[in-house]
Write a protein that holds these residues in place. Structure first.
Motif, PDB file in Angstrom:
ATOM      1  N   GLU A  20      -6.556  10.327 -12.166  1.00 32.32           N
ATOM      2  CA  GLU A  20      -6.079   8.990 -12.474  1.00 32.32           C
ATOM      3  C   GLU A  20      -7.173   8.225 -13.209  1.00 32.32           C
ATOM      4  N   HIS A  21      -6.786   7.481 -14.231  1.00 29.13           N
ATOM      5  CA  HIS A  21      -7.721   6.612 -14.940  1.00 29.13           C
ATOM      6  C   HIS A  21      -7.115   5.223 -15.017  1.00 29.13           C
ATOM      7  N   TYR A  22      -7.906   4.192 -14.705  1.00 27.16           N
ATOM      8  CA  TYR A  22      -7.396   2.828 -14.684  1.00 27.16           C
ATOM      9  C   TYR A  22      -7.728   2.125 -16.001  1.00 27.16           C
ATOM     10  N   ALA A  23      -6.734   1.474 -16.579  1.00 31.60           N
ATOM     11  CA  ALA A  23      -6.911   0.720 -17.823  1.00 31.60           C
ATOM     12  C   ALA A  23      -6.413  -0.711 -17.607  1.00 31.60           C
ATOM     13  N   GLU A  24      -6.941  -1.623 -18.408  1.00 40.64           N
ATOM     14  CA  GLU A  24      -6.557  -3.040 -18.339  1.00 40.64           C
ATOM     15  C   GLU A  24      -6.701  -3.592 -16.917  1.00 40.64           C
ATOM     16  N   VAL A  25      -7.839  -3.293 -16.291  1.00 41.14           N
ATOM     17  CA  VAL A  25      -8.073  -3.744 -14.916  1.00 41.14           C
ATOM     18  C   VAL A  25      -8.376  -5.242 -14.919  1.00 41.14           C
ATOM     19  N   LYS A  26      -7.599  -5.999 -14.141  1.00 39.25           N
ATOM     20  CA  LYS A  26      -7.797  -7.448 -14.047  1.00 39.25           C
ATOM     21  C   LYS A  26      -7.737  -7.871 -12.588  1.00 39.25           C
ATOM     22  N   ALA A  27      -8.569  -8.851 -12.242  1.00 41.26           N
ATOM     23  CA  ALA A  27      -8.621  -9.322 -10.860  1.00 41.26           C
ATOM     24  C   ALA A  27      -8.419 -10.825 -10.795  1.00 41.26           C
ATOM     25  N   ASN A  28      -7.816 -11.258  -9.682  1.00 41.61           N
ATOM     26  CA  ASN A  28      -7.646 -12.674  -9.357  1.00 41.61           C
ATOM     27  C   ASN A  28      -6.839 -13.444 -10.399  1.00 41.61           C
ATOM     28  N   GLY A  29      -5.888 -12.748 -11.023  1.00 44.37           N
ATOM     29  CA  GLY A  29      -4.949 -13.440 -11.900  1.00 44.37           C
ATOM     30  C   GLY A  29      -3.886 -14.143 -11.077  1.00 44.37           C
ATOM     31  N   LYS A  30      -3.060 -14.939 -11.728  1.00 44.47           N
ATOM     32  CA  LYS A  30      -1.986 -15.640 -11.035  1.00 44.47           C
ATOM     33  C   LYS A  30      -0.806 -14.695 -10.881  1.00 44.47           C
ATOM     34  N   LEU A  31      -0.530 -14.293  -9.647  1.00 43.34           N
ATOM     35  CA  LEU A  31       0.562 -13.364  -9.368  1.00 43.34           C
ATOM     36  C   LEU A  31       1.683 -14.082  -8.624  1.00 43.34           C
ATOM     37  N   ASP A  32       2.891 -13.908  -9.086  1.00 43.78           N
ATOM     38  CA  ASP A  32       4.066 -14.391  -8.373  1.00 43.78           C
ATOM     39  C   ASP A  32       4.323 -13.437  -7.213  1.00 43.78           C
ATOM     40  N   LEU A  33       4.215 -13.916  -5.983  1.00 46.05           N
ATOM     41  CA  LEU A  33       4.355 -13.027  -4.829  1.00 46.05           C
ATOM     42  C   LEU A  33       5.759 -12.455  -4.685  1.00 46.05           C
ATOM     43  N   GLN A  34       6.727 -12.971  -5.439  1.00 49.84           N
ATOM     44  CA  GLN A  34       8.069 -12.383  -5.400  1.00 49.84           C
ATOM     45  C   GLN A  34       8.085 -10.958  -5.955  1.00 49.84           C
ATOM     46  N   ILE A  35       7.059 -10.587  -6.735  1.00 47.55           N
ATOM     47  CA  ILE A  35       7.038  -9.202  -7.236  1.00 47.55           C
ATOM     48  C   ILE A  35       6.881  -8.198  -6.097  1.00 47.55           C
ATOM     49  N   PHE A  36       6.418  -8.681  -4.929  1.00 50.86           N
ATOM     50  CA  PHE A  36       6.272  -7.811  -3.762  1.00 50.86           C
ATOM     51  C   PHE A  36       7.446  -7.963  -2.789  1.00 50.86           C
ATOM     52  N   ASP A  37       8.457  -8.711  -3.192  1.00 54.56           N
ATOM     53  CA  ASP A  37       9.643  -8.925  -2.370  1.00 54.56           C
ATOM     54  C   ASP A  37      10.686  -7.887  -2.774  1.00 54.56           C
ATOM     55  N   ALA A  38      11.170  -7.118  -1.802  1.00 55.49           N
ATOM     56  CA  ALA A  38      12.063  -5.992  -2.093  1.00 55.49           C
ATOM     57  C   ALA A  38      13.292  -6.401  -2.903  1.00 55.49           C
ATOM     58  N   LYS A  39      13.821  -7.583  -2.655  1.00 53.77           N
ATOM     59  CA  LYS A  39      15.073  -7.938  -3.328  1.00 53.77           C
ATOM     60  C   LYS A  39      14.878  -8.303  -4.796  1.00 53.77           C
ATOM     61  N   TYR A  40      13.625  -8.442  -5.245  1.00 53.08           N
ATOM     62  CA  TYR A  40      13.368  -8.783  -6.643  1.00 53.08           C
ATOM     63  C   TYR A  40      12.805  -7.621  -7.448  1.00 53.08           C
ATOM     64  N   PHE A  41      12.855  -6.407  -6.910  1.00 55.84           N
ATOM     65  CA  PHE A  41      12.196  -5.278  -7.572  1.00 55.84           C
ATOM     66  C   PHE A  41      12.629  -5.106  -9.029  1.00 55.84           C
ATOM     67  N   GLY A  42      13.902  -5.184  -9.287  1.00 47.98           N
ATOM     68  CA  GLY A  42      14.398  -4.929 -10.638  1.00 47.98           C
ATOM     69  C   GLY A  42      14.289  -6.097 -11.594  1.00 47.98           C
ATOM     70  N   THR A  43      13.931  -7.286 -11.081  1.00 46.19           N
ATOM     71  CA  THR A  43      13.935  -8.478 -11.936  1.00 46.19           C
ATOM     72  C   THR A  43      12.575  -9.148 -12.101  1.00 46.19           C
ATOM     73  N   LYS A  44      11.658  -8.924 -11.164  1.00 46.69           N
ATOM     74  CA  LYS A  44      10.348  -9.579 -11.215  1.00 46.69           C
ATOM     75  C   LYS A  44       9.253  -8.530 -11.345  1.00 46.69           C
ATOM     76  N   HIS A  45       8.320  -8.766 -12.267  1.00 45.78           N
ATOM     77  CA  HIS A  45       7.193  -7.849 -12.418  1.00 45.78           C
ATOM     78  C   HIS A  45       6.013  -8.572 -13.054  1.00 45.78           C
ATOM     79  N   TRP A  46       4.804  -8.177 -12.675  1.00 48.11           N
ATOM     80  CA  TRP A  46       3.613  -8.862 -13.186  1.00 48.11           C
ATOM     81  C   TRP A  46       3.394  -8.632 -14.668  1.00 48.11           C
ATOM     82  N   ARG A  47       3.975  -7.559 -15.235  1.00 50.89           N
ATOM     83  CA  ARG A  47       3.836  -7.296 -16.672  1.00 50.89           C
ATOM     84  C   ARG A  47       4.791  -8.147 -17.509  1.00 50.89           C
ATOM     85  N   ASN A  48       5.809  -8.700 -16.845  1.00 50.28           N
ATOM     86  CA  ASN A  48       6.817  -9.482 -17.572  1.00 50.28           C
ATOM     87  C   ASN A  48       6.686 -10.949 -17.162  1.00 50.28           C
ATOM     88  N   LYS A  49       5.798 -11.661 -17.833  1.00 45.99           N
ATOM     89  CA  LYS A  49       5.549 -13.050 -17.444  1.00 45.99           C
ATOM     90  C   LYS A  49       6.308 -13.994 -18.356  1.00 45.99           C
TER      91      LYS A  49
END
Length: 247
Positions: free
Chosen positions: A218-247
């Motif tokens: 495994e190789h990690y690219a575009e590593v970023k820390a402490n950005g503003k994350l919408d915690l709904q991306i970790f909510d099961a019911k939003y899996f198909g609609t919310k993602h940190w790459r789609n802001k």
């Protein structure tokens, strides 16, 4: 107020480190070094090489996000929100083609060791590591990649027991042997090429072995820390609609 904060930090720095001679002392020293002084979240693109027994290599990518403590999301590429899983509140939610296929209880030992334990009281961290299968009565010093390390969980030469290896100088994880949450295999994971990203060290490359054979890089690219994350991306019911790459 700011002056009092600075004085408090300086006083903590003056507290001498305890000599590390057992697992619980090691965990307490790790905790003292990084508690609430760690990256709250991290995102990256993971470039994978899966290596078959005949040597053939399959390339693929995934999109990963951690929010400590207790939240992790892994989307299998090339398009997020289709296949992958979320870990939240000790439960893994597994998706195929955007649909929830199954869920199960899951304590992610890697998430514990790479961040969770720095956002919980130390006694809880010790308890969680025990639940993840590590025998904290087993402790020793060893060498890893020509650098001194602490080892928790197994005697020297025994790679049949869950164990984690910690860099002696910076107190971050460099090796872990335990059962993988995704496929249940007993894996030997090597964490390599650590780099400082904002507040904390992050591995940029991982090698995974099963029964002595490398099965994945495994190789990690575009590593970023402490950005503003919408915690709904970790909510099961939003899996198909919310993602940190789609802001």
């Amino acid at each position: 107020m700011k002056l009092l904060y600075i004085i408090g930090i300086l006083l903590l720095m003056l507290i001498p480190s305890e000599k590390i001679t057992n697992s619980e002392t090691l965990i307490r020293e790790m905790h003292k070094k990084y508690y609430k002084n760690f990256n709250e979240n991290i995102t990256f693109i993971q470039l994978n090489q899966e290596i078959a027994e005949d040597g053939k290599i399959k390339h693929h990518m995934s999109f990963e996000a951690f929010h400590y403590p207790g939240r992790f999301r892994n989307d299998f590429g090339p398009v997020p929100g289709k296949d992958g899983y979320i870990i939240a509140n000790d439960t893994m939610y597994i998706y195929e083609k955007g649909v929830l296929k199954s869920k199960k209880y899951a304590v992610d030992d890697i998430m514990l060791l790479t961040g969770d334990i720095y956002f919980m009281p130390v006694e809880e961290a010790i308890s969680e590591l025990k639940k993840a299968g590590y025998d904290l009565t087993k402790f020793r010093e060893d060498t890893w990649k020509n650098k001194p390390a602490y080892v928790v969980g197994a005697d020297k030469g025994d790679e049949t027991k869950p164990q984690f290896w910690i860099d002696k100088e910076e107190l971050y994880i460099v090796r872990n042997i335990n059962y993988d949450l995704e496929d249940g295999q007993f894996e030997d994971q090597h964490f390599l090429e650590h780099a400082k990203v904002d507040k904390a060290w992050v591995e940029e490359r991982v090698e995974i072995y099963v029964k002595g054979r490398m099965i994945k890089k495994e190789h990690y690219a575009e590593v970023k820390a402490n950005g503003k994350l919408d915690l709904q991306i970790f909510d099961a019911k939003y899996f198909g609609t919310k993602h940190w790459r789609n802001k």
